[in-house]
Design a protein around this motif. Structure first.
Motif, PDB file in Angstrom:
ATOM      1  N   GLU A  38      -4.792  -2.598  -0.252  1.00 39.31           N
ATOM      2  CA  GLU A  38      -4.723  -3.776   0.613  1.00 39.31           C
ATOM      3  C   GLU A  38      -6.107  -4.232   1.082  1.00 39.31           C
ATOM      4  OE1 GLU A  38      -1.987  -5.623   1.282  1.00 39.31           O
ATOM      5  OE2 GLU A  38      -0.987  -4.287  -0.137  1.00 39.31           O
ATOM      6  N   LEU A  39      -7.075  -3.311   1.088  1.00 36.24           N
ATOM      7  CA  LEU A  39      -8.416  -3.640   1.573  1.00 36.24           C
ATOM      8  C   LEU A  39      -9.345  -4.165   0.486  1.00 36.24           C
ATOM      9  CD1 LEU A  39      -9.006  -0.601   3.970  1.00 36.24           C
ATOM     10  CD2 LEU A  39      -8.431  -2.961   4.598  1.00 36.24           C
ATOM     11  N   GLU A 109     -15.699 -10.518  14.986  1.00 39.88           N
ATOM     12  CA  GLU A 109     -15.291 -10.555  13.575  1.00 39.88           C
ATOM     13  C   GLU A 109     -14.465  -9.316  13.222  1.00 39.88           C
ATOM     14  OE1 GLU A 109     -17.149 -10.473   9.063  1.00 39.88           O
ATOM     15  OE2 GLU A 109     -18.503 -10.757  10.745  1.00 39.88           O
ATOM     16  N   GLY A 110     -14.876  -8.152  13.726  1.00 39.81           N
ATOM     17  CA  GLY A 110     -14.128  -6.921  13.477  1.00 39.81           C
ATOM     18  C   GLY A 110     -12.735  -6.974  14.081  1.00 39.81           C
ATOM     19  N   GLY A 116      -5.848  -9.194  11.623  1.00 39.33           N
ATOM     20  CA  GLY A 116      -5.226  -9.835  10.465  1.00 39.33           C
ATOM     21  C   GLY A 116      -4.662  -8.824   9.479  1.00 39.33           C
ATOM     22  N   ILE A 117      -5.420  -7.767   9.226  1.00 43.71           N
ATOM     23  CA  ILE A 117      -4.954  -6.716   8.314  1.00 43.71           C
ATOM     24  C   ILE A 117      -3.702  -6.058   8.878  1.00 43.71           C
ATOM     25  CG2 ILE A 117      -5.518  -4.416   7.418  1.00 43.71           C
ATOM     26  CD1 ILE A 117      -8.462  -5.455   7.179  1.00 43.71           C
ATOM     27  N   GLN A 118      -3.738  -5.711  10.165  1.00 47.28           N
ATOM     28  CA  GLN A 118      -2.595  -5.021  10.765  1.00 47.28           C
ATOM     29  C   GLN A 118      -1.357  -5.903  10.843  1.00 47.28           C
ATOM     30  OE1 GLN A 118      -4.420  -3.548  14.371  1.00 47.28           O
ATOM     31  NE2 GLN A 118      -4.680  -1.525  13.450  1.00 47.28           N
ATOM     32  N   GLU A 124       4.706  -6.227   6.171  1.00 49.54           N
ATOM     33  CA  GLU A 124       5.118  -5.534   4.939  1.00 49.54           C
ATOM     34  C   GLU A 124       5.983  -4.318   5.271  1.00 49.54           C
ATOM     35  OE1 GLU A 124       5.076  -5.015   0.686  1.00 49.54           O
ATOM     36  OE2 GLU A 124       4.693  -6.701   2.021  1.00 49.54           O
ATOM     37  N   LEU A 125       5.613  -3.558   6.302  1.00 47.19           N
ATOM     38  CA  LEU A 125       6.422  -2.401   6.710  1.00 47.19           C
ATOM     39  C   LEU A 125       7.815  -2.836   7.148  1.00 47.19           C
ATOM     40  CD1 LEU A 125       3.796  -0.294   8.701  1.00 47.19           C
ATOM     41  CD2 LEU A 125       4.955   0.374   6.576  1.00 47.19           C
TER      42      LEU A 125
END
Length: 170
Positions: A38-39, A109-110, A116-118, A124-125
């Motif tokens: 995913e990364l 930014e982090g 966004g990733i989470q 998806e989970l």
């Protein structure tokens, strides 16, 4: 019969706990591979994801605090923090409680990147594991946390591994 009558589920708990423990290592590796997939394209690793997740969840922390939260040695966590800093996702700031131990925090930014990733991961989970109830997940969390507590105690009581003393393992 003895004073304590065991029910069948209690009698099966020991072997079932072994099955849970046996499942953890391959599950961990599979999750890491899925996170790494995913990364792709973000420049991040699964380790940096874990550090950023802790910083998002718990707020600014020192490297030793992050290492304890993640159950890792300080040196690899320092490398992950350095890499996240080089990507502009984390930064080192003064620590009002300790002059030499700096706090690590997410940059804007982090924060946006990990959020966004989470959010994508959570969606998806939910999609893939819609057959699990909140009660199922709470039970799983309870069992995993209890295992973690007991194994932390066992690890602390164990004599140091030869590799931890700079020796070759037998």
């Amino acid at each position: 019969m003895s004073g304590v009558e065991r029910t069948e589920p209690d009698h099966l708990a020991g072997p079932l706990l072994y099955e849970v423990i046996r499942s953890l290592w391959p599950l961990h590796r599979t999750i890491v591979r899925a996170v790494e997939r995913e990364l792709v394209g973000t420049g991040m690793t699964a380790g940096q994801h874990a550090v950023m997740d802790e910083l998002r969840r718990a707020g600014p922390r020192t490297v030793p605090q992050l290492a304890r939260l993640l159950g890792l040695d300080r040196q690899p966590v320092q490398r992950l923090v350095n890499d996240a800093t080089a990507l502009g996702l984390a930064e080192s700031t003064p620590n009002p409680e300790h002059r030499r131990s700096r706090l690590i925090r997410l940059t804007p930014e982090g924060e946006a990147t990990i959020r966004g990733i989470q959010e994508a991961e959570e969606a998806e989970l939910r999609r893939r594991l819609s057959d699990l109830s909140a009660g199922d997940v709470m039970t799983a969390l309870h069992v995993l946390r209890r295992l973690g507590e007991e194994f932390r105690d066992l690890a602390q009581d164990a004599p140091p591994h030869p590799a931890d003393r700079g020796e070759d393992a037998p």
